[in-house]
Enzyme design. Structure first.
Site, PDB file in Angstrom:
ATOM      1  N   SER A 128       1.878  -3.125   8.105  1.00  0.00           N
ATOM      2  CA  SER A 128       0.855  -2.133   8.414  1.00  0.00           C
ATOM      3  C   SER A 128      -0.505  -2.716   8.061  1.00  0.00           C
ATOM      4  CB  SER A 128       1.087  -0.846   7.616  1.00  0.00           C
ATOM      5  OG  SER A 128       2.334  -0.269   7.953  1.00  0.00           O
ATOM      6  N   ALA A 131       0.872  -1.178   0.000  1.00  0.00           N
ATOM      7  CA  ALA A 131       0.000   0.000   0.000  1.00  0.00           C
ATOM      8  C   ALA A 131       0.905   1.222   0.000  1.00  0.00           C
ATOM      9  CB  ALA A 131      -0.905   0.010   1.233  1.00  0.00           C
ATOM     10  N   TRP A 150       0.677   4.136   1.169  1.00  0.00           N
ATOM     11  CA  TRP A 150       0.728   4.912   2.410  1.00  0.00           C
ATOM     12  C   TRP A 150       1.449   4.180   3.540  1.00  0.00           C
ATOM     13  CZ3 TRP A 150      -1.300   1.873   6.080  1.00  0.00           C
ATOM     14  CH2 TRP A 150      -2.278   0.937   5.706  1.00  0.00           C
ATOM     15  N   CYS A 151       1.783   2.920   3.327  1.00  0.00           N
ATOM     16  CA  CYS A 151       2.357   2.087   4.388  1.00  0.00           C
ATOM     17  C   CYS A 151       3.849   2.381   4.562  1.00  0.00           C
ATOM     18  CB  CYS A 151       2.141   0.607   4.045  1.00  0.00           C
ATOM     19  SG  CYS A 151       3.030  -0.533   5.123  1.00  0.00           S
ATOM     20  N   TYR A 152       4.250   2.613   5.807  1.00  0.00           N
ATOM     21  CA  TYR A 152       5.650   2.889   6.134  1.00  0.00           C
ATOM     22  C   TYR A 152       6.546   1.718   5.751  1.00  0.00           C
ATOM     23  CZ  TYR A 152       9.801   3.157   9.142  1.00  0.00           C
ATOM     24  OH  TYR A 152      11.093   3.152   9.619  1.00  0.00           O
TER      25      TYR A 152
END
Length: 486
Positions: free
Chosen positions: A320, A167, A169-171
């Protein structure tokens, strides 16, 4: 020596000669009624004597079973994968145990709670996953972008396909991205897809390909799946055995893992060997990927006898989770406090206190579902449990008290709480400082004999009085009638 006449003088029951007595119809009737009354009251007294008598009191809990309490449970989560399912325990004293596994068993299930395989074993995993120090320099993409349209085509074309489900947005996805791209470039150079064709590395953006990610039961990002074409491809319509990778995420480790996957694949046939005979250490960081997205969790935990929480959640130190995609709906098959009662003890408990007969487990058989995709999605399901201890004290045949059982009953109140955080299933428990004490009250046999004698003597006396009154009334009536005649 006492003479027989002196002994006879203390006779309480002096006999009247039969010639001086007279039987009457009314007396016979009263005698029959008195005998029936004696038998009825004797039966009632005998039943009361045989019946167990108990007294119930509420006292301060002075537990002798230690400072820990056992919680047993069997809970099914149709939308939580065993891959990330974690059982955590915390309390007000600061205890915080995460991902308990020693006393917990997990089984993969489908959306209808049906088991889909044997017990799920997480296996040994690295404590700290190593990431590369590469920076995304925009040097080009080495892996293939996979979508619902081309995923199956690539999976059927290559014997080994490694896929990064991520994803944006996932760190952790962003930390993996440069290492994954660099490793893909290296593998493309070593194993050209056009001339070699044994392996390909791809990626799937789960924010764009939600259906594809759900089809592969992706719940945490990034999830690295390794699809390997089995020997039964033709018979099973292109079936692939696939695994999850949990190893280090630096370029060197990824390349080494990919090399170990390619090694057993013959170059000329592009078919996976039935057995991987290579001796490598990457097997310890791979395990079969979940075939379904559900999990049944059963087992027990030991908690301190203070207010606390038992929490089931999705947990990972290197993944995440999308809170909007998590669904913690569950079905409680069993949830109880304390040890199970043996059948022998249970039989004795039912004799003393029939209403107990095993604790009243309010959650057993209850379903708690949050409908995904509407206002009930992304919710934490909380259960508030008030636990009360019950002790049953019985009497030994030889005399003395004996603690038969210590049992825990609880009340339950549930709520659905919408939150921006990752949803969980929380069981908040609180033990009452008071306990219910049920004591068996023994009955004296001498008291039973006294009551029986009182019944017989009382009825005999009352019947005699009634017979005397009735007889005198009849005699008076006859005298009056004779007086009128004269």
């Amino acid at each position: 020596m006492f003479s027989s006449n002196k002994i006879k003088s203390v006779d309480f029951y002096r006999k009247i000669p039969r010639d001086l007595t007279e039987a009457s119809l009314s007396g016979a009737g009263l005698s029959i009624i008195a005998a029936l009354a004696m038998m009825f009251l004797f039966g009632m007294e005998l039943n009361d004597y045989m019946k167990v008598s108990t007294s119930t009191s509420v006292v301060v809990d002075k537990s002798t079973d230690g400072e820990f309490l056992r919680i047993e449970f069997n809970i099914s989560f149709p939308a939580l994968s065993c891959e990330f399912a974690s059982v955590d325990v915390s309390d007000v004293l600061g205890t915080n145990r995460l991902n308990i596994t020693k006393t917990i068993r997990k089984f993969s299930i489908d959306a209808f709670l049906n088991p889909t395989g044997s017990e799920f074993h997480p296996g040994p995993l690295p404590k700290d996953i190593k990431h590369g120090d590469e920076v995304d320099e925009g040097h080009g993409e080495g892996c293939v972008s996979l979508t619902s349209d081309n995923f199956d085509r690539y999976a059927h074309q290559y014997p080994v396909m490694a896929v990064n489900f991520y994803a944006p947005w996932c760190y952790w996805s962003n930390r993996l991205k440069p290492s994954w791209e660099k490793a893909a470039i290296i593998m493309r150079e070593r194993y050209d897809p056009e001339f070699d064709g044994r392996i390909i590395m791809g990626k799937v953006d789960c924010t764009q390909e939600g259906d594809l990610c759900r089809r592969n039961h992706i719940q945490g990002y990034p999830s690295i799946r390794i699809f390997r074409k089995g020997s039964d491809v033709r018979e099973d319509h292109g079936h692939h055995d696939h695994e999850s990778y949990y190893g280090d995420r630096d370029t060197e480790s990824l390349v080494k893992t990919m090399e170990s996957l390619v090694a057993p694949v013959p170059l000329e046939s592009h078919k996976l060997a039935l057995e991987d005979k290579s001796d490598n250490k990457t097997d310890s960081i791979k395990r079969p990927a979940p075939l379904t997205g559900g999990c049944r969790i059963e087992g027990f935990v030991r908690v301190k006898k203070v207010p606390g929480n038992l929490v089931v959640s999705a947990r990972s130190g290197a993944h995440s989770f999308d809170a909007s995609q998590m669904n913690m709906s569950h079905v409680v098959s069993h949830f109880s406090f304390g040890h199970k009662i043996s059948p022998k003890v249970l039989k004795e408990v039912k004799r003393v206190t029939p209403y107990l007969g095993g604790s009243i487990d309010r959650l057993n058989g209850q379903s708690y579902f949050s409908r995904h995709g509407d206002a009930h999605a992304n919710v934490t399901i909380e259960h508030y449990l008030q636990v009360v201890k019950t002790e049953v004290i019985t009497r030994r045949p030889s005399g003395g008290e004996y603690k038969l059982v210590e049992e825990y009953e609880y009340t339950a109140h549930s709520s659905w709480v919408q939150s921006i955080y990752i949803p969980v299933a929380k069981f908040h428990f609180e033990l009452s400082p008071m306990q219910v004490l049920v004591t068996e009250n023994p009955k004296s046999f001498s008291h039973f004999l006294t009551n029986v004698c009182a019944i017989i003597g009382g009825i005999f006396t009352v019947a005699g009085i009634l017979d005397s009154l009735l007889h005198n009334a009849v005699r008076m009536a006859k005298k009056v009638e004779l007086g009128k005649n004269f």
